[in-house]
Scaffold this active site. Structure first.
Site, PDB file in Angstrom:
ATOM      1  N   ASP A   1       7.413  -4.223  -5.606  1.00 53.12           N
ATOM      2  CA  ASP A   1       6.915  -5.295  -4.820  1.00 53.12           C
ATOM      3  C   ASP A   1       5.420  -5.695  -5.323  1.00 53.12           C
ATOM      4  O   ASP A   1       4.733  -4.903  -6.088  1.00 53.12           O
ATOM      5  CB  ASP A   1       6.635  -4.639  -3.470  1.00 53.12           C
ATOM      6  CG  ASP A   1       6.620  -5.741  -2.311  1.00 53.12           C
ATOM      7  OD1 ASP A   1       6.940  -7.033  -2.573  1.00 53.12           O
ATOM      8  OD2 ASP A   1       6.287  -5.380  -1.030  1.00 53.12           O
TER       9      ASP A   1
ATOM     10  N   ASN B   1      16.047 -12.009  -0.178  1.00 53.27           N
ATOM     11  CA  ASN B   1      15.209 -12.836  -0.903  1.00 53.27           C
ATOM     12  C   ASN B   1      15.823 -14.228  -1.021  1.00 53.27           C
ATOM     13  O   ASN B   1      15.097 -15.104  -1.525  1.00 53.27           O
ATOM     14  CB  ASN B   1      15.138 -12.145  -2.410  1.00 53.27           C
ATOM     15  CG  ASN B   1      13.974 -10.765  -2.267  1.00 53.27           C
ATOM     16  OD1 ASN B   1      14.372  -9.946  -2.905  1.00 53.27           O
ATOM     17  ND2 ASN B   1      13.049 -10.986  -1.195  1.00 53.27           N
TER      18      ASN B   1
HETATM   19  C1  IPE Z   1      11.524  -5.887  -1.128  1.00 53.12           C
HETATM   20  O1  IPE Z   1      10.533  -6.882  -1.433  1.00 53.12           O
HETATM   21  C2  IPE Z   1      12.564  -6.576  -2.102  1.00 53.12           C
HETATM   22  C3  IPE Z   1      12.285  -6.211  -3.380  1.00 53.12           C
HETATM   23  C4  IPE Z   1      11.513  -5.737  -4.067  1.00 53.12           C
HETATM   24  C5  IPE Z   1      13.312  -6.757  -4.306  1.00 53.12           C
HETATM   25  P1  IPE Z   1      10.140  -8.051  -0.397  1.00 53.12           P
HETATM   26  O2  IPE Z   1       8.669  -8.346  -0.792  1.00 53.12           O
HETATM   27  O3  IPE Z   1      11.318  -8.799  -0.434  1.00 53.12           O
HETATM   28  O4  IPE Z   1       9.824  -7.288   0.871  1.00 53.12           O
HETATM   29  P2  IPE Z   1       9.260  -7.652   2.380  1.00 53.12           P
HETATM   30  O5  IPE Z   1       9.580  -8.872   2.686  1.00 53.12           O
HETATM   31  O6  IPE Z   1       7.733  -7.709   2.006  1.00 53.12           O
HETATM   32  O7  IPE Z   1       9.426  -6.463   3.093  1.00 53.12           O
HETATM   33  C1  IPE Z   2       8.511  -8.443  -5.685  1.00 48.68           C
HETATM   34  O1  IPE Z   2       7.321  -9.223  -5.628  1.00 48.68           O
HETATM   35  C2  IPE Z   2       9.486  -9.139  -6.556  1.00 48.68           C
HETATM   36  C3  IPE Z   2      10.729  -9.454  -5.580  1.00 48.68           C
HETATM   37  C4  IPE Z   2      10.995  -9.428  -4.071  1.00 48.68           C
HETATM   38  C5  IPE Z   2      12.052 -10.584  -6.010  1.00 48.68           C
HETATM   39  P1  IPE Z   2       7.273 -10.124  -4.267  1.00 48.68           P
HETATM   40  O2  IPE Z   2       7.841 -11.247  -4.921  1.00 48.68           O
HETATM   41  O3  IPE Z   2       7.576  -9.638  -3.264  1.00 48.68           O
HETATM   42  O4  IPE Z   2       5.652 -10.287  -4.295  1.00 48.68           O
HETATM   43  P2  IPE Z   2       4.650 -10.290  -3.079  1.00 48.68           P
HETATM   44  O5  IPE Z   2       5.032  -9.168  -2.350  1.00 48.68           O
HETATM   45  O6  IPE Z   2       4.781 -11.627  -2.445  1.00 48.68           O
HETATM   46  O7  IPE Z   2       3.128 -10.166  -3.650  1.00 48.68           O
HETATM   47 MG    MG Z   3       7.038  -8.576  -1.613  1.00 45.29          MG
END
Ligand code: IPE
Ligand code: IPE
Ligand code: MG
Length: 233
Positions: free
Chosen positions: A22, A70
């Site tokens: 994340d 996602n």
């Molecule tokens: C969790 O991250 C999913 C992945 C790392 C692929 P998200 O960024 O999607 O999770 P939330 O929305 O903060 O819970």
């Molecule tokens: C994790 O990073 C990658 C995926 C969920 C694909 P994020 O895209 O969730 O990054 P933040 O949490 O918005 O910073």
């Molecule tokens: Mg995230």
């Protein structure tokens, strides 16, 4: 010579470690860059992390790369994530082979664009005989989807927990020992709900693109300090 943190007890490494990767977007935004750039750098960190885990002797590494939720992100971001995987997969195939890494996927990958699906299946096929470490790509993955997928294959049959576990994605992999989530968020976001029943958790501050070999080592050191009881005394 690979230098691994001396505090790691190499005889007691976790069998299965997962990374909830994340913070790519926040990492980029903090630097005045577009979120997409964070995904690009974040992608390169996957190979680093799995190679490091393999060097430590960890046999299975799961990475949460794309959740079933996602898809609700802007289409440009979803497309960019797919583009990054598509563009880098071939280079990585050599790395997987050189490092003895077997790639498997958890999640319904048939839902991806056809060429991406084909690239993924090619990598899975070509690395299937590697035995040093397994990289479980959790992609279009959801813990609930995993359980429902298993339940739908029961056809009304009564089963034990062990039998049910055998119906999940990549059920030959052991349960999770350690789940590391980067970027400070303390939640599981629908990740491997069944498999994490007795996992240890580490929520670390750095965003995923900031993960390093040193940090991976530190996670293992911290895991080894935990007293796991599995419900016993
Ligand atoms: C969790 O991250 C999913 C992945 C790392 C692929 P998200 O960024 O999607 O999770 P939330 O929305 O903060 O819970
Ligand atoms: C994790 O990073 C990658 C995926 C969920 C694909 P994020 O895209 O969730 O990054 P933040 O949490 O918005 O910073
Ligand atoms: Mg995230």
């Amino acid at each position: 010579m690979i230098k691994i943190n001396k505090k790691i007890d190499l005889n007691k490494v976790p069998a299965h470690v997962a990374f909830i990767m994340d913070g790519n977007g926040r990492w980029a935004n903090k630097r005045g860059l577009h979120r997409h750039f964070g995904h690009r750098i974040g992608y390169t960190r996957v190979l680093m992390a799995v190679k490091r885990c393999a060097d430590i002797g960890i046999k299975v590494v799961s990475v949460y790369a794309f959740s079933t939720e996602n898809w609700n992100r802007p289409k440009e971001e979803v497309d960019e994530i797919f583009r990054i995987i598509r563009e880098n997969m071939h280079k990585d195939l050599d790395e997987f082979q050189m490092n003895g890494i077997k790639v498997v996927a958890s999640g319904d990958i048939t839902k991806f664009p056809k060429d991406l699906y084909e690239k993924l299946t090619e990598i899975i096929e070509k690395t299937k005989n590697n035995t040093r470490c397994t990289l479980n790509l959790c992609i279009n993955y959801g813990g609930r989807d995993d359980i429902v997928y298993a339940a739908n294959r029961l056809n009304g049959k009564k089963v034990t927990e062990a039998e049910f576990g055998k119906l999940l994605y990549n059920s030959d992999l052991p349960d999770l020992d350690l789940v590391v989530r980067t970027s400070g968020e303390q939640r599981v976001s629908n990740f491997m709900l069944w498999q994490m029943a007795y996992a240890e958790f580490l929520f670390i501050k750095p965003h995923w693109p900031g993960i390093s070999e040193k940090l991976v080592d530190k996670c293992i050191v911290d895991f080894q300090k935990r007293k796991r009881r599995f419900g016993k005394v």
